[in-house]
Design a protein around this motif. Structure first.
Motif, PDB file in Angstrom:
ATOM      1  N   VAL A 195     -56.121   6.410 -16.775  1.00  0.00           N
ATOM      2  CA  VAL A 195     -57.114   7.546 -16.936  1.00  0.00           C
ATOM      3  C   VAL A 195     -56.168   8.708 -16.537  1.00  0.00           C
ATOM      4  CG1 VAL A 195     -59.001   8.821 -16.473  1.00  0.00           C
ATOM      5  CG2 VAL A 195     -59.136   6.411 -16.651  1.00  0.00           C
ATOM      6  N   PRO A 196     -55.901   9.849 -17.424  1.00  0.00           N
ATOM      7  CA  PRO A 196     -55.074  11.104 -17.191  1.00  0.00           C
ATOM      8  C   PRO A 196     -55.779  11.942 -16.216  1.00  0.00           C
ATOM      9  CG  PRO A 196     -56.296  11.144 -19.479  1.00  0.00           C
ATOM     10  CD  PRO A 196     -56.559   9.822 -18.940  1.00  0.00           C
ATOM     11  N   ILE A 197     -55.461  11.351 -14.893  1.00  0.00           N
ATOM     12  CA  ILE A 197     -56.237  12.119 -13.921  1.00  0.00           C
ATOM     13  C   ILE A 197     -55.355  13.606 -13.785  1.00  0.00           C
ATOM     14  CG2 ILE A 197     -56.645  12.302 -11.462  1.00  0.00           C
ATOM     15  CD1 ILE A 197     -56.356   9.246 -11.377  1.00  0.00           C
ATOM     16  N   GLU A 198     -54.076  13.617 -14.307  1.00  0.00           N
ATOM     17  CA  GLU A 198     -53.358  14.719 -14.113  1.00  0.00           C
ATOM     18  C   GLU A 198     -53.897  15.939 -14.935  1.00  0.00           C
ATOM     19  OE1 GLU A 198     -50.182  16.987 -12.621  1.00  0.00           O
ATOM     20  OE2 GLU A 198     -50.728  14.960 -12.011  1.00  0.00           O
ATOM     21  N   ARG A 199     -54.718  15.666 -15.883  1.00  0.00           N
ATOM     22  CA  ARG A 199     -55.427  16.607 -16.531  1.00  0.00           C
ATOM     23  C   ARG A 199     -56.396  17.435 -15.885  1.00  0.00           C
ATOM     24  NH1 ARG A 199     -53.175  18.380 -21.088  1.00  0.00           N
ATOM     25  NH2 ARG A 199     -55.026  18.251 -22.276  1.00  0.00           N
ATOM     26  N   VAL A 200     -57.004  16.862 -14.584  1.00  0.00           N
ATOM     27  CA  VAL A 200     -58.023  17.542 -13.879  1.00  0.00           C
ATOM     28  C   VAL A 200     -57.353  18.844 -13.451  1.00  0.00           C
ATOM     29  CG1 VAL A 200     -59.490  17.328 -11.739  1.00  0.00           C
ATOM     30  CG2 VAL A 200     -58.942  15.282 -13.478  1.00  0.00           C
ATOM     31  N   LYS A 201     -58.182  19.975 -13.300  1.00  0.00           N
ATOM     32  CA  LYS A 201     -57.623  21.209 -12.790  1.00  0.00           C
ATOM     33  C   LYS A 201     -57.566  21.376 -11.486  1.00  0.00           C
ATOM     34  CE  LYS A 201     -56.329  22.159 -17.073  1.00  0.00           C
ATOM     35  NZ  LYS A 201     -54.562  21.996 -17.299  1.00  0.00           N
ATOM     36  N   ASN A 202     -58.789  20.827 -10.757  1.00  0.00           N
ATOM     37  CA  ASN A 202     -59.135  21.161  -9.402  1.00  0.00           C
ATOM     38  C   ASN A 202     -58.169  20.268  -8.717  1.00  0.00           C
ATOM     39  OD1 ASN A 202     -60.224  20.693  -6.805  1.00  0.00           O
ATOM     40  ND2 ASN A 202     -61.962  22.019  -7.798  1.00  0.00           N
ATOM     41  N   GLU A 203     -57.095  20.641  -7.784  1.00  0.00           N
ATOM     42  CA  GLU A 203     -56.253  20.080  -7.315  1.00  0.00           C
ATOM     43  C   GLU A 203     -56.870  19.298  -6.095  1.00  0.00           C
ATOM     44  OE1 GLU A 203     -52.899  19.533  -7.519  1.00  0.00           O
ATOM     45  OE2 GLU A 203     -53.187  20.887  -9.356  1.00  0.00           O
ATOM     46  N   LYS A 204     -57.896  19.595  -5.553  1.00  0.00           N
ATOM     47  CA  LYS A 204     -58.534  18.989  -4.103  1.00  0.00           C
ATOM     48  C   LYS A 204     -59.238  17.615  -4.826  1.00  0.00           C
ATOM     49  CE  LYS A 204     -59.240  22.417  -0.701  1.00  0.00           C
ATOM     50  NZ  LYS A 204     -60.419  23.005   0.186  1.00  0.00           N
ATOM     51  N   LEU A 205     -59.836  17.823  -6.018  1.00  0.00           N
ATOM     52  CA  LEU A 205     -60.693  17.026  -6.645  1.00  0.00           C
ATOM     53  C   LEU A 205     -59.610  15.908  -7.422  1.00  0.00           C
ATOM     54  CD1 LEU A 205     -63.010  15.360  -7.850  1.00  0.00           C
ATOM     55  CD2 LEU A 205     -62.979  17.069 -10.178  1.00  0.00           C
ATOM     56  N   LYS A 206     -58.341  16.308  -7.852  1.00  0.00           N
ATOM     57  CA  LYS A 206     -57.241  15.399  -8.203  1.00  0.00           C
ATOM     58  C   LYS A 206     -56.803  14.639  -7.158  1.00  0.00           C
ATOM     59  CE  LYS A 206     -53.908  17.547 -10.065  1.00  0.00           C
ATOM     60  NZ  LYS A 206     -52.901  18.118 -11.093  1.00  0.00           N
ATOM     61  N   HIS A 207     -56.733  15.153  -6.035  1.00  0.00           N
ATOM     62  CA  HIS A 207     -56.144  14.298  -4.966  1.00  0.00           C
ATOM     63  C   HIS A 207     -56.997  13.339  -4.202  1.00  0.00           C
ATOM     64  CE1 HIS A 207     -53.674  13.573  -1.360  1.00  0.00           C
ATOM     65  NE2 HIS A 207     -54.816  13.718  -0.644  1.00  0.00           N
ATOM     66  N   GLY A 208     -58.391  13.898  -4.516  1.00  0.00           N
ATOM     67  CA  GLY A 208     -59.394  12.925  -3.962  1.00  0.00           C
ATOM     68  C   GLY A 208     -59.517  11.598  -4.791  1.00  0.00           C
ATOM     69  N   ILE A 209     -59.353  12.069  -6.223  1.00  0.00           N
ATOM     70  CA  ILE A 209     -59.432  10.705  -7.254  1.00  0.00           C
ATOM     71  C   ILE A 209     -58.330   9.745  -6.910  1.00  0.00           C
ATOM     72  CG2 ILE A 209     -59.455  10.164  -9.645  1.00  0.00           C
ATOM     73  CD1 ILE A 209     -60.788  12.705 -10.234  1.00  0.00           C
ATOM     74  N   ARG A 210     -56.961  10.393  -6.683  1.00  0.00           N
ATOM     75  CA  ARG A 210     -56.050   9.548  -6.463  1.00  0.00           C
ATOM     76  C   ARG A 210     -55.843   8.677  -5.424  1.00  0.00           C
ATOM     77  NH1 ARG A 210     -52.812  10.676 -10.545  1.00  0.00           N
ATOM     78  NH2 ARG A 210     -52.484  12.636 -11.236  1.00  0.00           N
ATOM     79  N   PHE A 211     -56.335   9.392  -4.125  1.00  0.00           N
ATOM     80  CA  PHE A 211     -56.438   8.589  -3.205  1.00  0.00           C
ATOM     81  C   PHE A 211     -57.363   7.505  -3.114  1.00  0.00           C
ATOM     82  CE2 PHE A 211     -58.192   8.077   1.354  1.00  0.00           C
ATOM     83  CZ  PHE A 211     -56.947   7.620   1.799  1.00  0.00           C
ATOM     84  N   THR A 212     -58.557   7.706  -3.826  1.00  0.00           N
ATOM     85  CA  THR A 212     -59.585   6.473  -3.712  1.00  0.00           C
ATOM     86  C   THR A 212     -59.311   5.367  -4.750  1.00  0.00           C
ATOM     87  OG1 THR A 212     -61.386   8.287  -3.714  1.00  0.00           O
ATOM     88  CG2 THR A 212     -61.996   6.368  -4.490  1.00  0.00           C
ATOM     89  N   THR A 213     -58.472   5.936  -6.036  1.00  0.00           N
ATOM     90  CA  THR A 213     -57.865   4.868  -6.757  1.00  0.00           C
ATOM     91  C   THR A 213     -56.882   4.115  -5.815  1.00  0.00           C
ATOM     92  OG1 THR A 213     -58.292   6.314  -8.598  1.00  0.00           O
ATOM     93  CG2 THR A 213     -56.899   4.360  -8.971  1.00  0.00           C
ATOM     94  N   SER A 214     -55.998   4.676  -5.080  1.00  0.00           N
ATOM     95  CA  SER A 214     -55.009   3.947  -4.391  1.00  0.00           C
ATOM     96  C   SER A 214     -55.634   3.135  -3.417  1.00  0.00           C
ATOM     97  CB  SER A 214     -53.947   5.155  -3.858  1.00  0.00           C
ATOM     98  OG  SER A 214     -53.320   5.934  -4.649  1.00  0.00           O
ATOM     99  N   VAL A 215     -56.441   3.643  -2.608  1.00  0.00           N
ATOM    100  CA  VAL A 215     -57.132   2.655  -1.658  1.00  0.00           C
ATOM    101  C   VAL A 215     -57.728   1.405  -2.355  1.00  0.00           C
ATOM    102  CG1 VAL A 215     -58.926   2.574   0.026  1.00  0.00           C
ATOM    103  CG2 VAL A 215     -57.562   4.487  -0.038  1.00  0.00           C
ATOM    104  N   ILE A 216     -58.483   1.615  -3.524  1.00  0.00           N
ATOM    105  CA  ILE A 216     -59.005   0.672  -4.278  1.00  0.00           C
ATOM    106  C   ILE A 216     -58.129  -0.380  -4.473  1.00  0.00           C
ATOM    107  CG2 ILE A 216     -60.445   0.019  -6.422  1.00  0.00           C
ATOM    108  CD1 ILE A 216     -61.830   2.644  -5.924  1.00  0.00           C
ATOM    109  N   LYS A 217     -56.903   0.100  -5.299  1.00  0.00           N
ATOM    110  CA  LYS A 217     -55.949  -0.721  -6.106  1.00  0.00           C
ATOM    111  C   LYS A 217     -55.342  -1.597  -4.607  1.00  0.00           C
ATOM    112  CE  LYS A 217     -53.459   2.084  -8.256  1.00  0.00           C
ATOM    113  NZ  LYS A 217     -52.259   2.783  -9.031  1.00  0.00           N
ATOM    114  N   ALA A 218     -54.936  -0.964  -3.630  1.00  0.00           N
ATOM    115  CA  ALA A 218     -54.419  -1.507  -2.511  1.00  0.00           C
ATOM    116  C   ALA A 218     -55.330  -2.587  -1.750  1.00  0.00           C
ATOM    117  CB  ALA A 218     -53.920  -0.658  -1.325  1.00  0.00           C
ATOM    118  N   GLY A 219     -56.765  -2.446  -1.864  1.00  0.00           N
ATOM    119  CA  GLY A 219     -57.764  -3.434  -1.349  1.00  0.00           C
ATOM    120  C   GLY A 219     -57.882  -4.612  -2.183  1.00  0.00           C
ATOM    121  N   VAL A 220     -57.745  -4.220  -3.459  1.00  0.00           N
ATOM    122  CA  VAL A 220     -57.909  -5.273  -4.500  1.00  0.00           C
ATOM    123  C   VAL A 220     -56.642  -6.208  -4.409  1.00  0.00           C
ATOM    124  CG1 VAL A 220     -58.099  -5.878  -7.049  1.00  0.00           C
ATOM    125  CG2 VAL A 220     -59.515  -4.109  -6.112  1.00  0.00           C
ATOM    126  N   ALA A 221     -55.614  -5.531  -4.205  1.00  0.00           N
ATOM    127  CA  ALA A 221     -54.164  -6.424  -4.308  1.00  0.00           C
ATOM    128  C   ALA A 221     -54.200  -7.266  -3.198  1.00  0.00           C
ATOM    129  CB  ALA A 221     -52.971  -5.524  -4.288  1.00  0.00           C
TER     130      ALA A 221
END
Length: 343
Positions: A195-221
């Motif tokens: 999903v093109p998260i980079e297109r999100v303009k709000n930097e805090k929201l974008k960072h929050g989405i990326r952090f959550t996604t990273s935690v999910i991927k690490a946990g699933v791995a």
């Protein structure tokens, strides 16, 4: 009918009359022009253009290259790539230019015309499903690259591609690294299956989405893979880290822009001391983790440890311009450069 960008005399880099092979912008221009040459080859084939009517030759002859092999997809008989050989022109005399490639293996991207649309879109879908490595085009590309390495050596070869073509070049480059061959690689608008998260303009929201996604991927791995499997993946990623391809992306292009956040977010996570999560997240996509859970484990073709990232921050009119290969031979574009190296 040919578009203006396909005609070298209208849109080609005519101002680059003398290539400085130590200049990164010049090297980028040559690589992009040769990729455009593969597009023009296929256009010439479809329109049955030959001789002085052919659009392809100026794109390589201007830089003293000649095609020595074309790569043809057996399913639709389209030209999807070509091998170009550098010719030392007589004007050089006894002077030999510094570090030109002996050969460039270049791959075009998707062409949405009748002759190519079906097969090209099929391969786009295979890339999304982490199955591009099973395609005929990748197999032919690997044969061509391995043959060139045996002839000239890895240090004398470039790989280059745009869009789908950059995905093919990326898979081929990664495979060659695993064989101990590091090839200089130029990837223009490489697709990133996310999903093109980079297109999100709000930097805090974008960072929050990326952090959550990273935690999910690490946990699933961790949940799906044993310690041994994770150690093997980590080892494979470390091997690839010494290969540093040149990535060229446009933030207005959702097909490739996610590479910006992919590298920047990993660095931020390393800086705040959560490197283990960053390490697992950067090696995995949710898609390949889901496939792994069903017994169809495969390596995400778009994920790489290291890259020289070039971002074109010049204004663009639309998606077509942001994703186009033609932006990369322009001399006046405003670019940001950064080396991202995995440690």
């Amino acid at each position: 009918m040919a578009t203006e960008r396909e005609i070298f005399s209208n849109s080609g880099p005519l101002d680059l009359t003398a290539v400085d092979w130590t200049n990164s912008q010049h090297r980028r221009t040559v690589a992009a022009s040769l990729v455009q040459g593969t597009y023009s080859m296929e256009h010439d084939r479809q329109q049955k253009l030959q001789g002085h009517l052919a659009l392809g030759p100026p794109w390589w002859e201007f830089f003293n290259f000649q095609p020595v092999q074309v790569l043809v997809d057996e399913h639709d008989l389209s030209i999807f790539g070509a091998i170009f050989k550098f010719k030392f022109p007589p004007s050089y005399g006894n002077y030999l230019p510094q570090n030109p490639p002996q050969y460039v293996v270049a791959f075009r991207g998707t062409i949405t015309k009748t002759d190519t649309k079906k097969q090209d879109l099929k391969l786009d879908f295979q890339f999304i499903r982490n199955r591009l490595h099973q395609s005929t085009r990748v197999h032919l590309a690997m044969q061509a690259v391995q043959n060139m390495v045996s002839i000239a050596g890895a240090a004398n070869i470039w790989l280059a591609g745009h869009s789908l073509g950059s995905a093919i070049a990326l898979v081929a480059g990664k495979n060659m690294v695993k064989m101990g061959c590091f090839i200089e690689t130029y990837l223009f608008n490489p697709p990133f299956t996310s999903v093109p998260i980079e297109r999100v303009k709000n930097e805090k929201l974008k960072h929050g989405i990326r952090f959550t996604t990273s935690v999910i991927k690490a946990g699933v791995a961790i949940a799906l893979n044993s310690q041994h499997q994770r150690s093997q993946k980590d080892h494979s990623f470390n091997i690839l880290s010494g290969w540093i391809p040149y990535l060229f992306v446009n933030p207005s292009d959702p097909i490739c822009s996610e590479y910006i956040g992919y590298f920047e977010h990993r660095e931020k996570m390393m800086e705040v001391g959560i490197g283990n999560i960053a390490r697992l997240a950067t090696q995995n996509s949710l898609g390949n983790l889901i496939l792994g859970a069903t017994g169809k484990d495969s390596e995400p073709p778009h994920l790489i440890p290291s890259a020289y990232l070039t971002i074109n921050v010049s204004p663009t009119q639309d998606l077509k311009q942001a994703h186009g290969i033609q932006q990369w031979w322009k001399q006046n574009i405003n670019c940001q450069f950064k080396l991202h190296q995995y440690r």
